[in-house]
Structures are given as C-alpha cells and as structure tokens.
Design a protein around this motif. Sequence first.
Motif, PDB file in Angstrom:
ATOM      1  N   ARG A 177      -8.308   4.029 -12.856  1.00 18.86           N
ATOM      2  CA  ARG A 177      -7.342   4.120 -13.949  1.00 18.86           C
ATOM      3  C   ARG A 177      -7.050   2.731 -14.503  1.00 18.86           C
ATOM      4  O   ARG A 177      -7.182   1.733 -13.794  1.00 18.86           O
ATOM      5  CB  ARG A 177      -6.034   4.771 -13.467  1.00 18.86           C
ATOM      6  CG  ARG A 177      -6.205   6.153 -12.865  1.00 18.86           C
ATOM      7  CD  ARG A 177      -4.857   6.748 -12.487  1.00 18.86           C
ATOM      8  NE  ARG A 177      -4.107   5.860 -11.603  1.00 18.86           N
ATOM      9  CZ  ARG A 177      -2.772   5.889 -11.469  1.00 18.86           C
ATOM     10  NH1 ARG A 177      -2.067   6.745 -12.161  1.00 18.86           N
ATOM     11  NH2 ARG A 177      -2.165   5.055 -10.644  1.00 18.86           N
TER      12      ARG A 177
ATOM     13  N   GLU B 266      -5.003  -3.773 -17.434  1.00 25.02           N
ATOM     14  CA  GLU B 266      -4.713  -3.851 -16.006  1.00 25.02           C
ATOM     15  C   GLU B 266      -5.383  -2.660 -15.329  1.00 25.02           C
ATOM     16  O   GLU B 266      -5.339  -1.542 -15.854  1.00 25.02           O
ATOM     17  CB  GLU B 266      -3.201  -3.836 -15.777  1.00 25.02           C
ATOM     18  CG  GLU B 266      -2.482  -4.986 -16.473  1.00 25.02           C
ATOM     19  CD  GLU B 266      -0.976  -4.838 -16.436  1.00 25.02           C
ATOM     20  OE1 GLU B 266      -0.466  -4.141 -15.534  1.00 25.02           O
ATOM     21  OE2 GLU B 266      -0.313  -5.408 -17.322  1.00 25.02           O
TER      22      GLU B 266
ATOM     23  N   ALA C 275      -6.396  -0.289 -11.781  1.00 26.97           N
ATOM     24  CA  ALA C 275      -6.141   0.171 -10.408  1.00 26.97           C
ATOM     25  C   ALA C 275      -7.089   1.328 -10.131  1.00 26.97           C
ATOM     26  O   ALA C 275      -6.869   2.448 -10.616  1.00 26.97           O
ATOM     27  CB  ALA C 275      -4.692   0.604 -10.226  1.00 26.97           C
ATOM     28  N   GLY C 276      -8.159   1.057  -9.395  1.00 26.45           N
ATOM     29  CA  GLY C 276      -9.120   2.109  -9.082  1.00 26.45           C
ATOM     30  C   GLY C 276      -9.807   2.628 -10.332  1.00 26.45           C
ATOM     31  O   GLY C 276     -10.380   1.863 -11.109  1.00 26.45           O
TER      32      GLY C 276
ATOM     33  N   VAL D 294       0.276   2.674 -13.999  1.00 26.85           N
ATOM     34  CA  VAL D 294      -0.856   2.167 -13.211  1.00 26.85           C
ATOM     35  C   VAL D 294      -0.517   0.788 -12.656  1.00 26.85           C
ATOM     36  O   VAL D 294      -0.255  -0.147 -13.409  1.00 26.85           O
ATOM     37  CB  VAL D 294      -2.123   2.096 -14.081  1.00 26.85           C
ATOM     38  CG1 VAL D 294      -3.286   1.534 -13.265  1.00 26.85           C
ATOM     39  CG2 VAL D 294      -2.461   3.476 -14.644  1.00 26.85           C
TER      40      VAL D 294
ATOM     41  N   SER E  47      -1.972  -1.471  -9.100  1.00 27.25           N
ATOM     42  CA  SER E  47      -2.736  -1.481  -7.861  1.00 27.25           C
ATOM     43  C   SER E  47      -1.893  -2.024  -6.717  1.00 27.25           C
ATOM     44  O   SER E  47      -0.905  -2.740  -6.935  1.00 27.25           O
ATOM     45  CB  SER E  47      -3.982  -2.352  -8.026  1.00 27.25           C
ATOM     46  OG  SER E  47      -3.607  -3.712  -8.172  1.00 27.25           O
ATOM     47  N   PRO E  48      -2.263  -1.731  -5.462  1.00 24.49           N
ATOM     48  CA  PRO E  48      -1.578  -2.350  -4.324  1.00 24.49           C
ATOM     49  C   PRO E  48      -1.600  -3.873  -4.394  1.00 24.49           C
ATOM     50  O   PRO E  48      -0.615  -4.528  -4.038  1.00 24.49           O
ATOM     51  CB  PRO E  48      -2.361  -1.825  -3.120  1.00 24.49           C
ATOM     52  CG  PRO E  48      -2.903  -0.499  -3.566  1.00 24.49           C
ATOM     53  CD  PRO E  48      -3.242  -0.700  -5.021  1.00 24.49           C
TER      54      PRO E  48
ATOM     55  N   ARG F 263       2.660   6.158  -7.346  1.00 21.52           N
ATOM     56  CA  ARG F 263       1.724   7.047  -8.037  1.00 21.52           C
ATOM     57  C   ARG F 263       2.220   8.493  -7.996  1.00 21.52           C
ATOM     58  O   ARG F 263       2.006   9.261  -8.928  1.00 21.52           O
ATOM     59  CB  ARG F 263       0.336   6.937  -7.418  1.00 21.52           C
ATOM     60  CG  ARG F 263      -0.688   7.807  -8.137  1.00 21.52           C
ATOM     61  CD  ARG F 263      -2.100   7.361  -7.909  1.00 21.52           C
ATOM     62  NE  ARG F 263      -3.047   8.195  -8.630  1.00 21.52           N
ATOM     63  CZ  ARG F 263      -4.318   7.881  -8.843  1.00 21.52           C
ATOM     64  NH1 ARG F 263      -4.799   6.725  -8.398  1.00 21.52           N
ATOM     65  NH2 ARG F 263      -5.123   8.681  -9.504  1.00 21.52           N
TER      66      ARG F 263
ATOM     67  N   GLY G 171      -3.726  -7.689 -11.148  1.00 24.49           N
ATOM     68  CA  GLY G 171      -3.990  -6.449 -11.868  1.00 24.49           C
ATOM     69  C   GLY G 171      -4.689  -6.667 -13.191  1.00 24.49           C
ATOM     70  O   GLY G 171      -5.408  -5.788 -13.685  1.00 24.49           O
TER      71      GLY G 171
ATOM     72  N   ASP H   6       0.827  -1.215   0.000  1.00 20.99           N
ATOM     73  CA  ASP H   6       0.000   0.000   0.000  1.00 20.99           C
ATOM     74  C   ASP H   6       0.857   1.259   0.000  1.00 20.99           C
ATOM     75  O   ASP H   6       0.593   2.201  -0.771  1.00 20.99           O
ATOM     76  CB  ASP H   6      -0.939   0.006   1.209  1.00 20.99           C
ATOM     77  CG  ASP H   6      -2.057  -1.027   1.097  1.00 20.99           C
ATOM     78  OD1 ASP H   6      -2.383  -1.421  -0.034  1.00 20.99           O
ATOM     79  OD2 ASP H   6      -2.582  -1.438   2.144  1.00 20.99           O
TER      80      ASP H   6
ATOM     81  N   ASP I  34      -7.363  -7.503 -15.700  1.00 21.11           N
ATOM     82  CA  ASP I  34      -8.821  -7.649 -15.710  1.00 21.11           C
ATOM     83  C   ASP I  34      -9.201  -8.355 -17.010  1.00 21.11           C
ATOM     84  O   ASP I  34      -9.284  -7.731 -18.075  1.00 21.11           O
ATOM     85  CB  ASP I  34      -9.500  -6.288 -15.611  1.00 21.11           C
ATOM     86  CG  ASP I  34     -10.993  -6.397 -15.338  1.00 21.11           C
ATOM     87  OD1 ASP I  34     -11.623  -7.308 -15.918  1.00 21.11           O
ATOM     88  OD2 ASP I  34     -11.533  -5.592 -14.568  1.00 21.11           O
TER      89      ASP I  34
ATOM     90  N   ALA J 147       2.532   1.702  -3.365  1.00 20.48           N
ATOM     91  CA  ALA J 147       1.601   2.166  -4.394  1.00 20.48           C
ATOM     92  C   ALA J 147       1.449   3.685  -4.334  1.00 20.48           C
ATOM     93  O   ALA J 147       1.368   4.355  -5.379  1.00 20.48           O
ATOM     94  CB  ALA J 147       0.253   1.479  -4.231  1.00 20.48           C
TER      95      ALA J 147
END
Length: 300
Positions: free
Chosen positions: A230, A225, A227-228, A30, A32-33, A23, A203, A16, A205, A19
């Motif tokens: 993005r 991929e 992350a939130g 991009v 994600s944690p 960022r 990450g 976390d 999808d 990440a």
Amino acid sequence: MTAQFVVRQAVADDADALAEVRRTVYSYKVMSPAALRYMLTVSMPEERFLPLVGEVDGQVVAWGSAGLNPWTSDPGQSEISVYVHPDHRKRGIGSALAERLHQHLTEVGAIRIRTFVQPESLEFAHSLGYDGARLMHFSGVQLSALPDQPPTPEDIELATLDQLDPRAVYTADTVSSMDEPSDSPIDAVTYDAWLDEIWRAPGLDKSLSVAAMAGDEIAAYTAVEVAGDRMWSGMTGTIPAYRGRGLAKLVKSVALRKAGAAGIAWAYTSNDDENGPMLAVNNWLGYQRVQTEHGLLRNL
C-alpha cells in the motif's frame, strides 16, 4: 472478569504492534512499522511530543499521542490522537489516554488542541469538550485501474525526488503548503526540522515520488510513502505560479503508475473538504471515498 489495562509511554519496540492496531482501526491510513518506529524516536524538542500505548495482558491495544505544533507561527497550537482496537473499547482505555495527554498539553503550554475522529467517535470527542465542522475525506484507488496518463507539457520535465536537491524539495513543499486548508498557517517550518521529519523519514520513497521541473525549479510534486503493498500520498503540491496547468494531476498520475509497477496494489490519500482542486484531481484518478473524519478543536 474484565482484563485490566495499563497506560505507559510508547517505545520504539512497540512499532510492530502499533502498526497492526493502526491498520485495524484505520485501514485507509498507511504507515509502516519502520515509519512508526522513527516517529517514536525522532521529534523536535519544541514539539514536546508524548507517545502513549494502552496494554491489556501485555498486548498493545491502543495508542495516544500529543504535542505542540512547531510548524506554525500561531502560538500554543497542539494536536492529539487517540485510538483503541475495536475489541477493547468501552473499557476506559481511550479516556485514560486522553486524560494523560490533556494534562501533558496543559503542562507544556498548549492553548488549542486539534484532533480528527471517525464518525463513531464523535460522541466521545464531544464529551471531552471538542467541537468543530471541518471534514477530512479519505479515499483509495486500485493501481491496476488508472486512467491514461496526461501528456507532459513541452516546458516541463519529470524527475523523481531521489534525483533532486532536498533544499529544492523543501522550498516547493513549504511554499505550496502555505495555503493548505488548516486551522493554523503552516508557516514556520525550518529546513533542519523538515529534513528530520520528512526527508529522512523511512516511509518516504523518493524513487516513487515525482516532481514536475520547470528548468531548475520544482513546479509541482507528489510525495509517496510506502508500507508493504500500500502507499500513501503524503503531500501533493503546486507552486502558485504554475497552478491551473494540470501539473498536480500529471505528477500524481506518474507516481501512481511507478508504484503499481513496483508491486504496490492500493493507494490512499486524504483531502480537506475545502480543497476542491485536489478532490477533483483524485476523482479523475479514480479514487473512491472510504471514510470521512471530523476535524475538531478544543480550547484549553
């Protein structure tokens, strides 16, 4: 009084904090944690991957990693990455990370190291013996402002990667990657390693990643991929026999629209300066360049 820093090996619980630092340094990259945590815990033994963090007063402010490149037949190729939060630069943290990583690469038999750096880090990289002329362009597009989707050819059907056999996706990925601009050929990717590092990575999808199918064969695909709010285009590839038909443009356009409908606001990608066809596709899609990094090499 300047706070002292500590360099230590990274662990999964650093994901976390890493990440957030990543960022801040790379707003256009991009990850994600969850993807970072996976990277810290899953790697190929032959990669000899070493992840490090730099801490100030118990706070993670920097990252460094290095390892051999097991996806090429060219022996002794390796990669290194070092970045420091802007508020903690010029204190020796980056140098300390680089020193430990270079020592590690020497010990595991690396012959040549590759890295990518932002323009403001060029002087630092040159001082460590890195040089080179490759350019990697990073760009982004807001998903509410896409051009009209191209038509799908009559002999092509669209599918998402979660509908496909991973072996077929592996074949398309490895075949289309063979002539990607690179310092070493990407020609030694085993199926098991690909499953661990690509297919099973959190990450990716698969429901937003799109393939153009010519019968039972993947003609082109794009991997998304997330992350939130993005997304990152991890790879867009076309099998050589199907190139020149606009299929990369098609699958990427479809994937971006799916991502926008899923609530993702921005998409980012990168392209080597020598990859004219994908640069043209991304320009057509409306991507705007946000950064250019320098690809550098150092021989050990």
